[in-house]
Design an enzyme around this catalytic site. Structure first.
Site, PDB file in Angstrom:
ATOM      1  CG  HIS A 127      10.205  71.248 -26.835  1.00 40.92           C
ATOM      2  ND1 HIS A 127      11.303  70.449 -26.594  1.00 40.92           N
ATOM      3  CD2 HIS A 127      10.531  72.036 -27.890  1.00 40.92           C
ATOM      4  CE1 HIS A 127      12.265  70.745 -27.465  1.00 40.92           C
ATOM      5  NE2 HIS A 127      11.813  71.711 -28.259  1.00 40.92           N
ATOM      6  CG  ASP A 155      11.272  67.741 -24.653  1.00 44.95           C
ATOM      7  OD1 ASP A 155      10.131  67.616 -25.119  1.00 44.95           O
ATOM      8  OD2 ASP A 155      12.057  68.642 -24.973  1.00 44.95           O
ATOM      9  CB  SER A 258      12.969  70.979 -31.246  1.00 43.50           C
ATOM     10  OG  SER A 258      13.605  71.979 -30.497  1.00 43.50           O
TER      11      SER A 258
END
Length: 1371
Positions: A127, A155, A258
C-alpha cells in the site's frame, strides 16, 4: 504513492482512519477488514505512506537522542556492540540491550519505508504505492524502482531496483517464513528491534503525548516484545511504552511507519534477520502493531523470475559470441551449436532486462554488439574473460563475481553510466583506451589495468566510488583514473596504490571506512596536494520578506520591485523592514548583485568556492600500508586535519609549511531538531591511532590532540610541535555525506583515556619547539630548540640530549627520565612540578635497574613544591638552585637491585655510584630546598646551602678540585651515614648546622691531600652544630683510600656556644686487600707470558711425529685458566709458519719462521680487561737418528692491553707492553716396539717482560703503582708415551704425557705508593703439573692433521682446559 489523504470516521472501529482521497470506497472496505484483526478490542488502522501523520511513539523519560542514535547505528549503537546500557534523563539505569549484539540497520532505506534484502530487491508493504526510488547509508545515492512486485493477496511487495546496491549489505531474511509460532521461540529469537519514520511523539507514564517532529523528518528505532501472535502476521503491543516486556527502548509504530522492518536476532544462526514489515497499528492512543511476515517463497520466486537461463561455457571450444538487437531488446549467446537467449532493456523498460549467470572455468565472451541489459546483471560463478569488438559497450545493473573467481573485463562503458560491482571475487579491468563510464563497487576486488590505445590514451573509469566497507580497488598504474574523481561513499573501501606514485588535489571521503593503502612490496608515494575543492555548489535563492526577518549571511535572496526581480546577498543574520526604512539600502544588511539571475548565482558560487579554498581539509579515513605520504605547502595556508588513522610502519609522513593536526574523532550522533551530528563540546570521542616510521616536519605547526595516539619518530626542522593540544576541528556534516563544514575550537578531555598519547623519539632542529601536554614515552634530542612540559606523564625511555636548547617542566608537569640525559643548559622546574631521574628498568625483571648518567649544567627549582628526584641507579651532575620551597630526593628507601651494565655508558654510571642506590655530584644552593638521602652518595660540587637535610645510610663527600666546600644546613637529621671531608693540613671542608642537628651512628672521615708530618697536631674544625648537639652524633671513621686505611683523630669542643668536631691528626695503616688487588693487576703480564710459554714449542713437537719434508702449517688453540682472587682468563691463539728440512749426517735439521696472534681476556675480583698480542719468531729442531732431539726458539711479542681496575679509583687503563722468549728443549725418544715409544723431556725458557707504571688520583690523594722489567726463567721436565697406528695409506700417532713446570726465578716486584707512604710486594714463584693427550694423523701423503687436549693442576695459576688443532702441508 497517494499524497492526498484524509481522516475518516469508521463506525466499525469507532475511530479515525487515514484513507486516500483518490481511492474508491476505501472507508467501508477498510473498516470491514479491520474487524478481522482486532486484538483485545483495540482498533487497527492502516499505515499509509507518506501521509504526514502520527508515527513512532517513544518514552519521554529517555533522551530522544537515544532513539535517534539507535535507528541510525550512531552513538553507542554501532553494529556488533554488546551489553549496551540505557539510562533515563536522570542518569538512572533503565535496562540493557544484552540479549543480542547490536543490529546493523544500514539495509533500511534512508526514509525507513523499505529494506534491502538482496543486492537488487527491497521489501515493504504494497500500500506504499507512490515512492519511486530509495537511497541507503548516508543517502547520497538513488536507486529507482523498476518493478513493484506487489503480492496478490498480502500487503507486501518486493520491488526490483535499477542497479545493484553497492553502499550497504542486504539484510539476511528469516529462514522460517510464516511458520506458526516460529517467532515466539525465545530461545532462538532473543531480541526484536524495529526502525521507522513518520511524525514523532514522546509519551509520559500518564499517557500524555508530545509532538517532536513532522512525518519523515528522520528515523527512530527501539525494542519490541516477544510476539503475542506469530504466523503470517506478527502481533505485539509496543505501545505499552513503559511495560518491561517491550524492553528498555520500546517504539510503537504508527502511520508513517508503513513498510518499516521488524528484525529478530536468530541465536541459532548467530545473526539478525528481517522477519516482517509493519502494516497496521491500533491508533495513536493504542498499543498494538501488526506486521506482515516476509513471504519467503513469494520473495524467492519474484527474484527467480528475473533470471534468464544460465550459461555454461564449454572449455576447449571457441568463445561465447554475444549478439544483441536493441530494437527487440533480446540477444543471443552462442558457442558452437548451442545458443542461449537473453533479454535486455526494451525501449524505456529497464525491468525487461534479465539477469545472466555464467559458469564454466576459464570462460570467454565476445560482444558482437553493444548490449543494453537494463536492470539485468551478470553473475560469474567461474573465471571469465569478457571482450568486445571495437567500440561495443555493455550497460546493465552491474556485475557479481563470486568468491574465488577472476573476471577479466575488456569492455568499455557509457558516459553517464556507472558499472556496479559486487561479489567477493576479482574484476580486472583490461579494456583499451578511454572508458567514459564510471565504477561503483561494494564488494570484492577491482583491478584497474586498462591498456593505452594507439594514441597513448588510457582511462579505466571516469570516476570510482567505493562503499559498504568491503571493496578494494587496485591501481595497475597511476594513469588508470583521475585520483580527484575517486570517492569513498558510505563505509568506504580500500584503494590500493599498488606501488604507484599518486597525487590527490582533493579527498572525497565520507567516513572512517575510506582507506588508501599499498600492499605491494614496492613503496608507493602519496602526494596530498590538496588544492582543489568540490565544485558541486548549490545556490538556493530565498525570498525577502517585506516585513523583515532572519536568514543565512552569504546566501542569495530575491525580491520583485517594480516588476523586476532583484537579487541580494544577505550580510547579517537578520534584516529590517523593506517597505519603510528600506533595509535593502543598508550595506550592513544587504549587498545588491544585479538583476541577472545567472550572474547573481555565479557570484555567490564563486564566493563559496573562494571561501572553501581557504578552509581546512579534514580526512576522516585511513592511510595504511607500504607508502610515504607527503603534504606540501598548500595555498592559503590551509590546515590539514586527520581524524581517521594512519598505519605506515615503514613509511614517512611529511608536512611542509603548514598546520597538521592528528586528533580523535567525535562520536557521530543522529540529528535531533536540526542539530549537527558532532559538536566541539561533546564528551564522547573515538580514539584514533597514528603509526608511522617517521613524521617529518619542516616549517610546520603540528598538533596531537585529544583521543589520538601517535607512535612514530618525529624529525622537526623549524617547526612547532604540540603534544596534548586542545585544538580540534569537527565536521558539522560528519557522517551525512554532505560537503564538509569545519568548525574550529578547543576540547579538553575529561578522562585519562581520552588524552592523547605519544611514543617515539623526537629530534628537534633549527629553532623547533616542543610542548608536551599529554602522555609521552620515548626520547628527545634537541638542537637549538626548546622543550616545554606541562603533562604529568612524560617518560624519557631513550637517552635525552639538549644542546643549545631549553628544557622546562612547567607547573604540574612531571618528567621521568630512565636512560640518561645531557644538557648544556639549566633544566627549569615550576610550581608543583616533578623531575625524576632514574636508572633504566631491566626488561622482564621486577625491580632491577641499569645505572644511567644525567649530565646537565644545572637544575632551577623556581616554583613552590617543585621536586627533583634522583633514584634507582641514577647518577646526576649539575648544580641545583632552589629559589622556592622545594624538595630534592637522592636515593630511595625502597630497595632496588642494580643490574650489571650492558653498555659502556651504563658501566661508567655504575662505577660512579660506588655501590649506592643513586648519586649526585654538584652544589645545592638557594637555602630553600628540603633534601633527603637514602642509600645515596652526594659529592659536593661547591658551597651548598639548604633548608633541611635528612640522611639515611648514605655518604656526603667533598671531592674534585682543591677548593674547599662548606655545607650549610638549617636542620640536619643523619643516621648511619658517612661524611667525608678533605684537608690540606691547614684548611678543610666544613659542615655548618645553624638550627638543629640530630642523629646517630654517623662516621666522619677525612682525606688528606698531602702527607702529615709525624706527630703533627692540626686543630682544624670540621663540623659546627648548635649547642646541646650530642657529641655521639659523629665518630671518627676509617676510610679505605688508595692502598691505606686512614682514620682521623678527633675531639669535640663544646665551648663558645656551639658543638664542634675538630681534627687533630691521622692514623694510617696499609690496606692489605687493596694491595693484593693491585699486585694481582700488575701480575697480569706474567699470566700472559705463561700463555705464550705453553704454546712456544708446539710446532717442534709436531715434527717428531711427521717424518715430513719442508712444508707450511697452521695451528689454532683455545684455552681457559684460573687463579686465586676470582681470576679467570680465556684465550684464542693462532700460529702460522713455514719450515724447511736439512738432511745432515745422522741428523735431520728443521729451521722455520712463525707468526702468532693471541686474543685473551681476563676477569677477577680486582680487574677485568682484554689483551691482544702479535708476535713472530725463528725456530730450529734437530732430530738425531738415535732418537735424541734438540729444539730451539726465539720469539718477540707485542701486547695491546685494556684493563679496568675496581680498586683505589684506578678506572680503565690502556697501555702497551712487550716480551721476549728464548727456549730450549731436549729429549730422547725410546722405541719400545716399532710402533710404541716413550719420550723423556726437559725444557728451559728464559724471557724478558717489560714493566709498567700507573699514576692517578683517588679523590684528592695521589697514587702510583709500578713494576720493573723482569726476566722469568721457567723449567719443565716430563715424559710422553705414544703409539703409531697405520694402514695401507694412513697413519695416526697417539700420545699422552705429563710434566712438571716450575719457576726458577721470582716474578717482578710491585711498588705501591699513596699519601701514607710506599709499599713493596715481592714477586713469588709458581709451579704446576701439566697433562696432555693428543694425536697426529696423516690424511694424504703430503697432508697431516693434529689435535691435542691439555690441562694443569696444583699451581697458583692453572690451565683449566686447552685444545689445539694443527694442519700441515708438505711440499
Amino acid at each position: 504513492m497517494n499524497k492526498v489523504y484524509s481522516l475518516k470516521y469508521c463506525p466499525v472501529t469507532g475511530g479515525l482512519i487515514v484513507v486516500s482521497e483518490l481511492a474508491s470506497r476505501v472507508i467501508k472496505k477498510t473498516c470491514r477488514r479491520l474487524t478481522h484483526i482486532l486484538l483485545a478490542g483495540i482498533p487497527a488502522v492502516y499505515l499509509y505512506y507518506p501521509q504526514i501523520s502520527q508515527a513512532g511513539i517513544v518514552r519521554s523519560d529517555i533522551a530522544y537522542q537515544i532513539y535517534r542514535d539507535f535507528a541510525e547505528n550512531k552513538g553507542l549503537f554501532v553494529p556488533g556492540a554488546t551489553d549496551i546500557p540505557v539510562y533515563d534523563k536522570d542518569g538512572k539505569l533503565v535496562g540493557r540491550l544484552d540479549k543480542a549484539p547490536m543490529a546493523d540497520f544500514s539495509s533500511v532505506s534512508s526514509n525507513g519505508v523499505a529494506t534491502l534484502v538482496s543486492p537488487q530487491y527491497i521489501v515493504s508493504v504494497k500500500h506504499n504505492g507512490g515512492y519511486q526510488s530509495v537511497s541507503f547509508g548516508n543517502g547520497k545515492n538513488t536507486y529507482s524502482l523498476v518493478d513493484r512486485n506487489n503480492h496478490s493477496s498480502v500487503d507486501f511487495h518486493a520491488p526490483r531496483l535499477n542497479k545493484l546496491v553497492t553502499e550497504v549489505i542486504p539484510s539476511a531474511i528469516t529462514s522460517e517464513g510464516t511458520k506458526a509460532n516460529a517467532y515466539k521461540d525465545t530461545e532462538r529469537y532473543t531480541a526484536f528491534y524495529r526502525v521507522g519514520s513518520g511524525t514523532q511523539y514522546t509519551k509520559d507514564k500518564d499517557g500524555n503525548l508530545v509532538k517532536v517532529a513532522g512525518g519523515y523528518a528522520f528515523k527512530t528505532g527501539g525494542t519490541t516484545g516477544v510476539p503475542l501472535i506469530s504466523d503470517a502476521t506478527i502481533v505485539s503491543n509496543p505501545g505499552q511504552t513503559y511495560n518491561p516486556v517491550n524492553g528498555p527502548l520500546p517504539d510503537y509504530g504508527a502511520p508513517g511507519d508503513s513498510g518499516s522492518p521488524l528484525f529478530a536476532y536468530d541465536e541459532q544462526q548467530k545473526k539478525w534477520v528481517i522477519v516482517a514489515v509493519l502494516r497496521a497499528y491500533a491508533g495513536i492512543n493504542g498499543a498494538t502493531n501488526w506486521w506482515n511476515v516476509i513471504p519467503t517463497d513469494y520473495l524467492n520466486q519474484v527474484m527467480q523470475d528475473d533470471f534468464d537461463a544460465p550459461v555454461d561455457f564449454v572449455s576447449g571450444l571457441p568463445p561465447l559470441n554475444w549478439t544483441y538487437d536493441k530494437t527487440s531488446g533480446t540477444g543471443t549467446l552462442s558457442q558452437g551449436s548451442k545458443n542461449w537467449t537473453m533479454h535486455g532493456q526494451k525501449d524505456n523498460d529497464l525491468n525487461a532486462g534479465k539477469n545472466l549467470v555464467f559458469s564454466g572455468q576459464n570462460g570467454a565472451i565476445v560482444l558482437k554488439d553493444s548490449v543494453t541489459q537494463g536492470a539485468g546483471y551478470l553473475e560469474f560463478k567461474d573465471s571469465y574473460t569478457v571482450s568486445a569488438e571495437s567500440g561495443k559497450t555493455w550497460t546493465g545493473a552491474g556485475i557479481i563475481t563470486d568468491k574465488g573467481t577472476n573476471v577479466t573485463w575488456k569492455v568499455n562503458g557509457v558516459a553517464g553510466d556507472n558499472l556496479h560491482k559486487l561479489g567477493e571475487g576479482t574484476l580486472t579491468i583490461n579494456g583499451t583506451g578511454v572508458n567514459p563510464g564510471g565504477l561503483k563497487t561494494g564488494d570484492g576486488t577491482v583491478v584497474l589495468n586498462q591498456q593505452a590505445d594507439t594514441a597513448g590514451n588510457v582511462q579505466a573509469f571516469s570516476s570510482v566510488n567505493l562503499a559498504s566497507g568491503r571493496p578494494t580497488v587496485v591501481l595497475g598504474d597511476a594513469r588508470q583514473v583521475n585520483p580527484d574523481n575517486i570517492s569513498w561513499g558510505y563505509r568506504g573501501g580500500k584503494l590500493d596504490l599498488n606501488g604507484n606514485a599518486v597525487t590527490f588535489t582533493r579527498l572525497q571521503a565520507a567516513d572512517y571506512g575510506a582507506v588508501i593503502t599499498n600492499n605491494a612490496q614496492q613503496k608507493s608515494r602519496l602526494l596530498l596536494d590538496l588544492k582543489a575543492q568540490d565544485t558541486n555548489v548549490s545556490v538556493p535563492i530565498g525570498s525577502i520578506s517585506p516585513f523583515g526577518g532572519t536568514g543565512t549571511p552569504g546566501n542569495l535572496y530575491s525580491m520583485i520591485l517594480n516588476g523586476q526581480t532583484r537579487f541580494y546577498i544577505l550580510k547579517s543574520a537578520s534584516y529590517g523592514n523593506t517597505l519603510w526604512g528600506n533595509s535593502l539600502n543598508d550595506p550592513a544588511q544587504w549587498e545588491f548583485v544585479g538583476t541577472d539571475k545567472n550572474k547573481a548565482v555565479q557570484t555567490v558560487k564563486d564566493r563559496i568556492l573562494a571561501g572553501r579554498a581557504k578552509q581546512p581539509v579534514i580526512f576522516h579515513g585511513q592511510l595504511t600500508g607500504n607508502m610515504d605520504v607527503t603534504i606540501p605547502q598548500l595555498p592559503g595556508g590551509r590546515k590539514v586535519i586527520l581524524d581517521g588513522s594512519v598505519n605506515l610502519p615503514e613509511g614517512t609522513l611529511s608536512e611542509d609549511s603548514g598546520t597538521l593536526i592528528f586528533q580523535g574523532h567525535p562520536v557521530i550522533h543522529a540529528s535531533v531538531s536540526g542539530s549537527a551530528p558532532v559538536s566541539l563540546n561533546q564528551k564522547d570521542w573515538e580514539n584514533r591511532q597514528f603509526i608511522m616510521k617517521t613524521l617529518s616536519l619542516k616549517d610546520a605547526d603540528f598538533h596531537l590532540s585529544r583521543n589520538a595516539s601517535l607512535n612514530s619518530d618525529i624529525k622537526s626542522d623549524n617547526s612547532h610541535i604540540t603534544l596534548g593540544s586542545d585544538r580540534v576541528f569537527v565536521d558539522k556534516n560528519d557522517g551525512t555525506g554532505n560537503y564538509v563544514i569545519l568548525e574550529e575550537g578547543t576540547s579538553v578531555p575529561d578522562t585519562v583515556n581520552d588524552r592523547s598519547q605519544y611514543e617515539g623519539n623526537i629530534t628537534l632542529d633549527h629553532n623547533s619547539t616542543l610542548d608536551i601536554g599529554s602522555r609521552f614515552t620515548g626520547g628527545i634530542e634537541a638542537y637549538d630548540s626548546a622543550v616545554s612540559i606541562t603533562s604529568p606523564d612524560v617518560l624519557l625511555t631513550a637517552p635525552g640530549a639538549f644542546a643549545g636548547s631549553s628544557l622546562t617542566v612547567h607547573d604540574g608537569g612531571h618528567l621521568t627520565a630512565l636512560n640518561g640525559l645531557f644538557s648544556d643548559g639549566h633544566i627549569q622546574a615550576g610550581k608543583n612540578s616533578k623531575i625524576t631521574l632514574s636508572g633504566t628498568p631491566v626488561k622482564d625483571t621486577a625491580n632491577q635497574y641499569a645505572p644511567a648518567v644525567y649530565l646537565t649544567d644545572g637544575y632551577d627549582l623556581t616554583g613552590d613544591n617543585a621536586t627533583l628526584e634522583i633514584t634507582r641507579g641514577a647518577h646526576a651532575s649539575g648544580d641545583i638552585h632552589a629559589s622556592a620551597a622545594s624538595t630534592v630526593t637522592i636515593g630511595s628507601d625502597t630497595p632496588a637491585e642494580l643490574a650489571s651494565a650492558e653498555t659502556t655508558a651504563s658501566a661508567f654510571a655504575g662505577s660512579l655510584l660506588e655501590g649506592y642506590n643513586a648519586a649526585f655530584n654538584g652544589a645545592i644552593t638557594g637555602g630553600r630546598a628540603d633534601v633527603s638521602m637514602h642509600n645515596a652518595l652526594w659529592t659536593l660540587g661547591g658551597d651548598s646551602a639548604i633548608h633541611t637535610l635528612t640522611v639515611r645510610n648514605s655518604r656526603i663527600s667533598s671531592e674534585g678540585d682543591r677548593t674547599f666546600r662548606t655545607l650549610t644546613v638549617n636542620k640536619l637529621d643523619a643516621t648511619g651515614s658517612d661524611f667525608v671531608l678533605r684537608t690540606d693540613l691547614k684548611n678543610a671542608d666544613k659542615i655548618n648546622v645553624t638550627e638543629k642537628a640530630t642523629g646517630s651512628d654517623n662516621s666522619l672521615n677525612v682525606s688528606f691531600m698531602k702527607d702529615p708530618a709525624q706527630g703533627q697536631s692540626l686543630n682544624i674544625p670540621l663540623v659546627t652544630a648548635p649547642a646541646g648537639t650530642s657529641a655521639e652524633m659523629f665518630k671518627a671513621g676509617t676510610r679505605m683510600i688508595g692502598f691505606s686505611r686512614v682514620t682521623p683523630t678527633l675531639h669535640v669542643d663544646t665551648s663558645g656556644g656551639n658543638t664542634k668536631w675538630i681534627l687533630d691528626g691521622f692514623k694510617a695503616e696499609a690496606d692489605k686487600a687493596a694491595a693484593a688487588k693491585a699486585d694481582s693487576f700488575m701480575n697480569a703480564g706474567y699470566k700472559n707470558f705463561m700463555t705464550e710459554v705453553n704454546n712456544l714449542n708446539k710446532r717442534m713437537g709436531d715434527l717428531r711425529d711427521t717424518n715430513g719434508d719442508a712444508g707450511a702449517w697452521a695451528r689454532i688453540m683455545s684455552g681457559a685458566g684460573s687463579a686465586d682472587g676470582g681470576y679467570s682468563d680465556n684465550y684464542t691463539h693462532v700460529q702460522v709458519g713455514f719450515d724447511k728440512k736439512h738432511e745432515l749426517d745422522g741428523v735431520d735439521l728443521f729451521t722455520g719462521v712463525t707468526m702468532t696472534y693471541t686474543d685473551s681476556s681476563a676477569d677477577s675480583h680486582a680487574f677485568s680487561g682484554k689483551t691482544k698480542s702479535v708476535g713472530g719468531g725463528l725456530y730450529a729442531s734437530a732430530l738425531f737418528e738415535s732418537g735424541a732431539y734438540i729444539d730451539l726458539i726465539g720469539k718477540y711479542i707485542h701486547h695491546d692491553n685494556d684493563y679496568t681496575g675496581n680498586f683505589a679509583g684506578l678506572g680503565t687503563k690502556h697501555y702497551n707492553t712487550h716480551s721476549w722468549y728464548a727456549g730450549a728443549e731436549t729429549g730422547y725418544r725410546y722405541h719400545l716396539t716399532e710402533e710404541t715409544f716413550i719420550e723423556p723431556q726437559a725444557e728451559l725458557v728464559y724471557g724478558a717482560v717489560s714493566g709498567k707504571t700507573f699514576r692517578w688520583k683517588d679523590g684528592d690523594m695521589d697514587l702510583s703503582m709500578k713494576n720493573r722489567d723482569f726476566s722469568p726463567l721457567i723449567g719443565r721436565t716430563g715424559i710422553e708415551l705414544g703409539k703409531t697406528f697405520s694402514g695401507k695409506d694412513w697413519s695416526v700417532t697417539a700420545r699422552a704425557g705429563t710434566s712438571w713446570q716450575f719457576d726458577l726465578l721470582n716474578n717482578g716486584e710491585t711498588v705501591l705508593r699513596d699519601a701514607s707512604g710506599e709499599k713493596r710486594i715481592k714477586g713469588e714463584k709458581d709451579s704446576r703439573m701439566l697433562f696432555n693427550v693428543g694425536m697426529n694423523a696423516q690424511i694424504k701423503d703430503n697432508m697431516r692433521f693434529g689435535l691435542e687436549f691439555e690441562k694443569s693442576a696444583f699451581g697458583k695459576y692453572n690451565v683449566d682446559n686447552a685444545v689445539n688443532a694443527n694442519f700441515r702441508y708438505m711440499f
